[in-house]
Design a protein around this motif. Sequence first.
Motif, PDB file in Angstrom:
ATOM      1  N   ILE A  57       0.607  -1.541  -0.063  1.00 15.59           N
ATOM      2  CA  ILE A  57      -0.048   0.199  -0.052  1.00 15.59           C
ATOM      3  C   ILE A  57       0.812   0.890   0.060  1.00 15.59           C
ATOM      4  O   ILE A  57       0.216   2.270  -0.384  1.00 15.59           O
ATOM      5  CB  ILE A  57      -1.450  -0.138   1.064  1.00 15.59           C
ATOM      6  N   LEU A  58       2.182   1.570   0.835  1.00 12.22           N
ATOM      7  CA  LEU A  58       2.965   2.470   0.723  1.00 12.22           C
ATOM      8  C   LEU A  58       3.921   2.696  -0.391  1.00 12.22           C
ATOM      9  O   LEU A  58       3.851   4.133  -0.979  1.00 12.22           O
ATOM     10  CB  LEU A  58       3.690   2.342   2.326  1.00 12.22           C
ATOM     11  N   PHE A  59       3.796   1.436  -1.250  1.00 11.39           N
ATOM     12  CA  PHE A  59       4.391   1.448  -2.349  1.00 11.39           C
ATOM     13  C   PHE A  59       4.621   1.775  -3.243  1.00 11.39           C
ATOM     14  O   PHE A  59       5.007   2.706  -4.495  1.00 11.39           O
ATOM     15  CB  PHE A  59       5.792   0.120  -1.919  1.00 11.39           C
ATOM     16  N   ASN A  60       2.704   1.501  -3.664  1.00  8.56           N
ATOM     17  CA  ASN A  60       1.856   1.746  -4.823  1.00  8.56           C
ATOM     18  C   ASN A  60       0.798   3.451  -4.431  1.00  8.56           C
ATOM     19  O   ASN A  60      -0.197   3.338  -4.989  1.00  8.56           O
ATOM     20  CB  ASN A  60       1.017   0.541  -5.150  1.00  8.56           C
ATOM     21  N   SER A  61       1.753   3.353  -3.758  1.00  8.77           N
ATOM     22  CA  SER A  61       0.506   4.832  -3.177  1.00  8.77           C
ATOM     23  C   SER A  61       0.412   6.013  -4.433  1.00  8.77           C
ATOM     24  O   SER A  61       0.953   5.794  -5.420  1.00  8.77           O
ATOM     25  CB  SER A  61       1.329   5.464  -2.266  1.00  8.77           C
ATOM     26  N   SER A  62      -0.957   6.520  -4.141  1.00  9.30           N
ATOM     27  CA  SER A  62      -1.592   7.708  -5.066  1.00  9.30           C
ATOM     28  C   SER A  62      -1.783   9.026  -4.712  1.00  9.30           C
ATOM     29  O   SER A  62      -1.984   9.752  -5.355  1.00  9.30           O
ATOM     30  CB  SER A  62      -3.655   7.299  -5.480  1.00  9.30           C
ATOM     31  N   TRP A  63      -0.771   8.724  -3.810  1.00 15.85           N
ATOM     32  CA  TRP A  63      -0.668   9.974  -2.943  1.00 15.85           C
ATOM     33  C   TRP A  63      -0.253  11.336  -3.933  1.00 15.85           C
ATOM     34  O   TRP A  63      -1.029  12.426  -4.037  1.00 15.85           O
ATOM     35  CB  TRP A  63       0.471  10.068  -2.012  1.00 15.85           C
ATOM     36  N   ASP A  64       0.986  10.994  -4.523  1.00 13.56           N
ATOM     37  CA  ASP A  64       1.119  12.098  -5.969  1.00 13.56           C
ATOM     38  C   ASP A  64      -0.300  12.680  -6.646  1.00 13.56           C
ATOM     39  O   ASP A  64      -0.097  14.085  -6.874  1.00 13.56           O
ATOM     40  CB  ASP A  64       2.325  11.721  -7.039  1.00 13.56           C
ATOM     41  N   GLN A  65      -0.568  11.849  -7.568  1.00 12.86           N
ATOM     42  CA  GLN A  65      -2.226  12.299  -7.688  1.00 12.86           C
ATOM     43  C   GLN A  65      -3.199  12.842  -7.178  1.00 12.86           C
ATOM     44  O   GLN A  65      -3.681  13.734  -7.855  1.00 12.86           O
ATOM     45  CB  GLN A  65      -2.666  11.187  -8.671  1.00 12.86           C
ATOM     46  N   GLU A  66      -3.240  12.105  -5.741  1.00 14.41           N
ATOM     47  CA  GLU A  66      -4.161  12.832  -4.445  1.00 14.41           C
ATOM     48  C   GLU A  66      -3.759  14.361  -4.352  1.00 14.41           C
ATOM     49  O   GLU A  66      -5.103  14.914  -4.105  1.00 14.41           O
ATOM     50  CB  GLU A  66      -4.680  11.899  -3.447  1.00 14.41           C
ATOM     51  N   ILE A  67      -2.784  14.648  -4.060  1.00 12.36           N
ATOM     52  CA  ILE A  67      -2.377  16.296  -3.473  1.00 12.36           C
ATOM     53  C   ILE A  67      -3.064  16.912  -4.581  1.00 12.36           C
ATOM     54  O   ILE A  67      -2.721  17.663  -4.947  1.00 12.36           O
ATOM     55  CB  ILE A  67      -1.007  16.041  -3.888  1.00 12.36           C
ATOM     56  N   LEU A  68      -3.231  16.340  -6.032  1.00 12.21           N
ATOM     57  CA  LEU A  68      -3.326  17.857  -7.051  1.00 12.21           C
ATOM     58  C   LEU A  68      -5.404  18.199  -6.650  1.00 12.21           C
ATOM     59  O   LEU A  68      -5.914  18.688  -7.808  1.00 12.21           O
ATOM     60  CB  LEU A  68      -2.874  17.105  -8.438  1.00 12.21           C
ATOM     61  N   SER A  69      -5.820  17.349  -6.259  1.00 17.21           N
ATOM     62  CA  SER A  69      -7.152  18.007  -5.928  1.00 17.21           C
ATOM     63  C   SER A  69      -7.526  18.452  -5.541  1.00 17.21           C
ATOM     64  O   SER A  69      -7.064  19.232  -4.523  1.00 17.21           O
ATOM     65  CB  SER A  69      -8.084  16.192  -4.359  1.00 17.21           C
ATOM     66  N   THR A  70      -8.675  19.696  -6.139  1.00 14.55           N
ATOM     67  CA  THR A  70      -8.930  20.387  -5.996  1.00 14.55           C
ATOM     68  C   THR A  70     -11.009  20.861  -6.302  1.00 14.55           C
ATOM     69  O   THR A  70     -10.878  19.711  -6.333  1.00 14.55           O
ATOM     70  CB  THR A  70      -8.713  21.576  -7.032  1.00 14.55           C
ATOM     71  N   PRO A  71     -11.594  21.502  -4.541  1.00 19.42           N
ATOM     72  CA  PRO A  71     -12.648  21.611  -5.460  1.00 19.42           C
ATOM     73  C   PRO A  71     -13.354  22.263  -6.852  1.00 19.42           C
ATOM     74  O   PRO A  71     -12.515  22.955  -7.468  1.00 19.42           O
ATOM     75  CB  PRO A  71     -13.267  21.956  -3.916  1.00 19.42           C
ATOM     76  N   LEU A  72     -14.273  21.757  -6.839  1.00 21.95           N
ATOM     77  CA  LEU A  72     -15.057  22.207  -8.299  1.00 21.95           C
ATOM     78  C   LEU A  72     -15.445  23.602  -8.118  1.00 21.95           C
ATOM     79  O   LEU A  72     -15.736  24.488  -9.257  1.00 21.95           O
ATOM     80  CB  LEU A  72     -16.527  20.657  -9.046  1.00 21.95           C
ATOM     81  N   ARG A  73     -16.190  24.099  -6.658  1.00 23.14           N
ATOM     82  CA  ARG A  73     -16.468  25.152  -6.531  1.00 23.14           C
ATOM     83  C   ARG A  73     -16.258  25.058  -4.991  1.00 23.14           C
ATOM     84  O   ARG A  73     -15.235  24.136  -4.627  1.00 23.14           O
ATOM     85  CB  ARG A  73     -17.803  25.302  -6.470  1.00 23.14           C
TER      86      ARG A  73
END
Length: 434
Positions: A57-73
């Motif tokens: 889980i640690l080695f295959n994390s989606s952290w780098d993608q999730e850090i880009l999350s921004t609200p639609l409004r």
Amino acid sequence: MIPDYYSVAQVADILGVSKETLKRWDRNGKLISICHPKGNYRLYHRSQLEAFEEAQILFNSSWDQEILSTPLRDFKLIELFAGCGGLALGMEKAGFKSTFLNEIDHDACATLRGNRPHWNIFEGDIKNINFSEYQGEVDLISGGFPCQAFSYAGKKLGFEDIRGTLFFEFARAVKETKPKVFIAENVRGLLKHDDGKTLETISNVIHELGYKLLPPRVLKAIFYQVPQKRERLFLVCIREDLAKDIAFQWPSPYKRIMTLRDALKAGELYPKDVPNSEGQKYPKRKAEIMAYVPAGGYWRDLPDELQREYMKKSYFLSGGKTGIARRLAWDEPSLTLTCAPAQKQTERCHPEETRPLTVREYARIQTFPDTWFFSGSLSSQYKQIGNAVPVNLAFAMGRALVRLLNNIEEPSASLERAVPEKELIASSIYSIRA
């Protein structure tokens, strides 16, 4: 640390086991450590850990993608039991707009006002607040209600039966505002409090309010860019009319575990070394004894005569009492911060200097920015920081909630696929209530 190699302490944290367990695994061949090529200590290579699901889980994390999350409004937030702002600040970093915050402690409110003058803060008892004016205007309610025991004698314990508890006030705020989502955070012990009856009562009330409670989960802060072994239980609840076909994905872990060095020295977390600040002091004799404790050690690392002097009658009692005379280590996460760093049962001594951690060191371990200042006496500042949700943990949860609300707004806007339930198993990174 050599690239792709991990220390014994790091592996213990990743796998959620003790160092003694790793020693036993080394002896029986389950996981054999290797000797550092230039030092007299043991290491593990990444390839050895890939067989463990916790490490996968640690080695295959989606952290780098999730850090880009921004609200639609602009998603609007109400924060209850706000303390000195750890949870609210993390939510702000994730993109939430704070509409209203409540806190009863005067010094904590002064901290909030001093750092965020534009926040709408109500200082006082939550019982005196009418939330109805925010009905339909709030996307998220968040907060950590104090866990109080309920009386179960002859009661069904629905919404009306929990009057007099602070959870009732939290639930009342939800009932009066009807947010799309609400989250409550608490200590891990809530899972088993009163043999699970407290959580069962809370679950019943959440259902009665018209919300779907996702399986509660304990998140370990060390997996979310927090250099501290701290655990928080999160309850995520989605309004029933919105919950169908809406998946929530818990935050992915960061690629590595932060240590005390990351907190106090210039590096990835902070651009500069920790600034000087006030801090508690040890009495003279205590400082003389603590000077003998090595980094990462505790009272059992003292000479026997000093053990007897320091522990007194406790010397003869069973149990490890590992928090007593405890000195932190640079290359491990801090132990969970308490409300006071110099109390005998919960020592948090600096790794090199013989003194308790300062206020700013405390704040950094909780991942507050250096610009976030605390009001009140020295003991009040320690208490505020020790009770806070780590900012970076709140930030990670905030991003996950942004993705959830984005998905409610536009189902196609979800950043990540829904995680299959079979992947949501108990691990060292998070725990799921059975």
